[in-house]
Design a protein around this motif. Sequence first.
Motif, PDB file in Angstrom:
ATOM      1  N   UNK A 166      61.871  46.153  87.471  1.00  0.00           N
ATOM      2  CA  UNK A 166      61.154  47.297  88.030  1.00  0.00           C
ATOM      3  C   UNK A 166      59.650  47.171  87.874  1.00  0.00           C
ATOM      4  N   UNK A 167      59.212  46.746  86.707  1.00  0.00           N
ATOM      5  CA  UNK A 167      57.776  46.678  86.435  1.00  0.00           C
ATOM      6  C   UNK A 167      57.099  45.486  87.090  1.00  0.00           C
ATOM      7  N   UNK A 168      57.775  44.352  87.102  1.00  0.00           N
ATOM      8  CA  UNK A 168      57.115  43.123  87.537  1.00  0.00           C
ATOM      9  C   UNK A 168      57.531  42.630  88.920  1.00  0.00           C
ATOM     10  N   UNK A 169      58.543  43.258  89.521  1.00  0.00           N
ATOM     11  CA  UNK A 169      58.965  42.819  90.852  1.00  0.00           C
ATOM     12  C   UNK A 169      58.992  43.996  91.819  1.00  0.00           C
ATOM     13  N   UNK A 170      59.808  45.015  91.535  1.00  0.00           N
ATOM     14  CA  UNK A 170      60.007  46.104  92.494  1.00  0.00           C
ATOM     15  C   UNK A 170      58.778  47.001  92.642  1.00  0.00           C
ATOM     16  N   UNK A 171      58.107  47.319  91.534  1.00  0.00           N
ATOM     17  CA  UNK A 171      56.966  48.225  91.572  1.00  0.00           C
ATOM     18  C   UNK A 171      55.656  47.478  91.815  1.00  0.00           C
ATOM     19  N   UNK A 172      55.667  46.189  91.600  1.00  0.00           N
ATOM     20  CA  UNK A 172      54.460  45.376  91.690  1.00  0.00           C
ATOM     21  C   UNK A 172      53.940  45.312  93.119  1.00  0.00           C
ATOM     22  N   UNK A 173      52.659  45.455  93.282  1.00  0.00           N
ATOM     23  CA  UNK A 173      52.012  45.310  94.577  1.00  0.00           C
ATOM     24  C   UNK A 173      51.158  44.050  94.517  1.00  0.00           C
ATOM     25  N   UNK A 174      51.534  43.020  95.271  1.00  0.00           N
ATOM     26  CA  UNK A 174      50.826  41.744  95.270  1.00  0.00           C
ATOM     27  C   UNK A 174      50.077  41.567  96.590  1.00  0.00           C
ATOM     28  N   UNK A 175      48.976  40.850  96.514  1.00  0.00           N
ATOM     29  CA  UNK A 175      48.191  40.504  97.691  1.00  0.00           C
ATOM     30  C   UNK A 175      48.176  38.984  97.803  1.00  0.00           C
ATOM     31  N   UNK A 176      48.548  38.494  98.966  1.00  0.00           N
ATOM     32  CA  UNK A 176      48.542  37.059  99.232  1.00  0.00           C
ATOM     33  C   UNK A 176      47.088  36.585  99.239  1.00  0.00           C
ATOM     34  N   UNK A 177      46.720  35.653  98.354  1.00  0.00           N
ATOM     35  CA  UNK A 177      45.325  35.207  98.312  1.00  0.00           C
ATOM     36  C   UNK A 177      44.910  34.446  99.568  1.00  0.00           C
ATOM     37  N   UNK A 178      45.863  33.960 100.338  1.00  0.00           N
ATOM     38  CA  UNK A 178      45.537  33.222 101.562  1.00  0.00           C
ATOM     39  C   UNK A 178      45.269  34.163 102.729  1.00  0.00           C
ATOM     40  N   UNK A 179      46.087  35.211 102.877  1.00  0.00           N
ATOM     41  CA  UNK A 179      45.946  36.100 104.032  1.00  0.00           C
ATOM     42  C   UNK A 179      45.278  37.428 103.698  1.00  0.00           C
ATOM     43  N   UNK A 180      45.313  37.823 102.426  1.00  0.00           N
ATOM     44  CA  UNK A 180      44.780  39.123 102.035  1.00  0.00           C
ATOM     45  C   UNK A 180      45.719  40.271 102.324  1.00  0.00           C
ATOM     46  N   UNK A 181      46.960  39.960 102.725  1.00  0.00           N
ATOM     47  CA  UNK A 181      47.953  40.986 103.051  1.00  0.00           C
ATOM     48  C   UNK A 181      48.944  41.154 101.912  1.00  0.00           C
ATOM     49  N   UNK A 182      49.623  42.300 101.850  1.00  0.00           N
ATOM     50  CA  UNK A 182      50.662  42.473 100.837  1.00  0.00           C
ATOM     51  C   UNK A 182      51.733  41.387 100.977  1.00  0.00           C
ATOM     52  N   UNK A 183      52.290  41.000  99.842  1.00  0.00           N
ATOM     53  CA  UNK A 183      53.329  39.966  99.854  1.00  0.00           C
ATOM     54  C   UNK A 183      54.273  40.206  98.682  1.00  0.00           C
ATOM     55  N   UNK A 184      55.469  39.627  98.727  1.00  0.00           N
ATOM     56  CA  UNK A 184      56.374  39.741  97.582  1.00  0.00           C
ATOM     57  C   UNK A 184      55.874  38.861  96.427  1.00  0.00           C
ATOM     58  N   UNK A 185      56.256  39.191  95.196  1.00  0.00           N
ATOM     59  CA  UNK A 185      55.787  38.420  94.041  1.00  0.00           C
ATOM     60  C   UNK A 185      56.136  36.932  94.137  1.00  0.00           C
ATOM     61  N   UNK A 186      57.285  36.634  94.745  1.00  0.00           N
ATOM     62  CA  UNK A 186      57.699  35.234  94.837  1.00  0.00           C
ATOM     63  C   UNK A 186      56.690  34.406  95.633  1.00  0.00           C
ATOM     64  N   UNK A 187      56.150  34.983  96.718  1.00  0.00           N
ATOM     65  CA  UNK A 187      55.157  34.269  97.510  1.00  0.00           C
ATOM     66  C   UNK A 187      53.874  34.078  96.713  1.00  0.00           C
ATOM     67  N   UNK A 188      53.491  35.094  95.957  1.00  0.00           N
ATOM     68  CA  UNK A 188      52.292  34.969  95.133  1.00  0.00           C
ATOM     69  C   UNK A 188      52.460  33.844  94.115  1.00  0.00           C
ATOM     70  N   UNK A 189      53.627  33.775  93.489  1.00  0.00           N
ATOM     71  CA  UNK A 189      53.881  32.703  92.523  1.00  0.00           C
ATOM     72  C   UNK A 189      53.797  31.337  93.210  1.00  0.00           C
ATOM     73  N   UNK A 190      54.376  31.223  94.407  1.00  0.00           N
ATOM     74  CA  UNK A 190      54.285  29.961  95.171  1.00  0.00           C
ATOM     75  C   UNK A 190      52.837  29.602  95.463  1.00  0.00           C
ATOM     76  N   UNK A 191      52.053  30.571  95.914  1.00  0.00           N
ATOM     77  CA  UNK A 191      50.648  30.318  96.239  1.00  0.00           C
ATOM     78  C   UNK A 191      49.879  29.871  94.993  1.00  0.00           C
ATOM     79  N   UNK A 192      50.116  30.556  93.882  1.00  0.00           N
ATOM     80  CA  UNK A 192      49.407  30.199  92.652  1.00  0.00           C
ATOM     81  C   UNK A 192      49.800  28.808  92.173  1.00  0.00           C
ATOM     82  N   UNK A 193      51.084  28.490  92.279  1.00  0.00           N
ATOM     83  CA  UNK A 193      51.545  27.160  91.869  1.00  0.00           C
ATOM     84  C   UNK A 193      50.937  26.083  92.761  1.00  0.00           C
ATOM     85  N   UNK A 194      50.861  26.345  94.064  1.00  0.00           N
ATOM     86  CA  UNK A 194      50.294  25.367  94.991  1.00  0.00           C
ATOM     87  C   UNK A 194      48.797  25.201  94.777  1.00  0.00           C
TER      88      UNK A 194
END
Length: 190
Positions: free
Chosen positions: A129-157
């Motif tokens: 709930x705290x780190x996935x469902x309630x979390x609001x992430x912004x894709x650093x590439x597009x600046x749009x909201x994204x799911x946490x999994x995409x953010x983790x992929x972007x950060x890893x890349x």
Amino acid sequence: MEDDAAVRQGGSRLRGNLDLLRAVRAANPDAVILFKPHPDVEAGMRRGAVPEAATLADHVLRDLPIGPLYAVTNEVHCLSSLTGFEALLRGLRVVTWGRPFYAGWGLTEDRDPPPRRGRALSLDALVAGALILHLRCIDPRTGLPCPPELLVERLAAARGAPLQGPRTPARLRALVARGSKAMTAWFAAR
């Protein structure tokens, strides 16, 4: 920190670090109490300094990172600090004196329990709930909201590579952000 919104609005009868230290000492007169001032308070950026800390705590730990201290701690007492959440993740007993987001779910001992929470959660459910469902992430590439999994992929890349600025126009990002807030408010009202 006394000027922190979580302390001011958290519903606690205690109003700051001095009150917390007094309550913990009264509840645990024979315990060895380690007091870790918040780094922002130590740096003079926030209110909440406790000059009397050395009379209530056995040790005042300044200029130390919090992480290694969990290994020498049996339990953590806090008003609304993320330190309590981190302690839960490490399997420590947590006593809350305020009403942080992780209180009231049966995982902590709550001295001032939140009134509306009536069911128990597993630690996994709280973390989700705290780190996935309630979390609001912004894709650093597009600046749009994204799911946490995409953010983790972007950060890893991007590890080792500089992040590029968002490719989405600022006006579109602002529109999406307003729409996201409106949708969140609409769902919260239901």
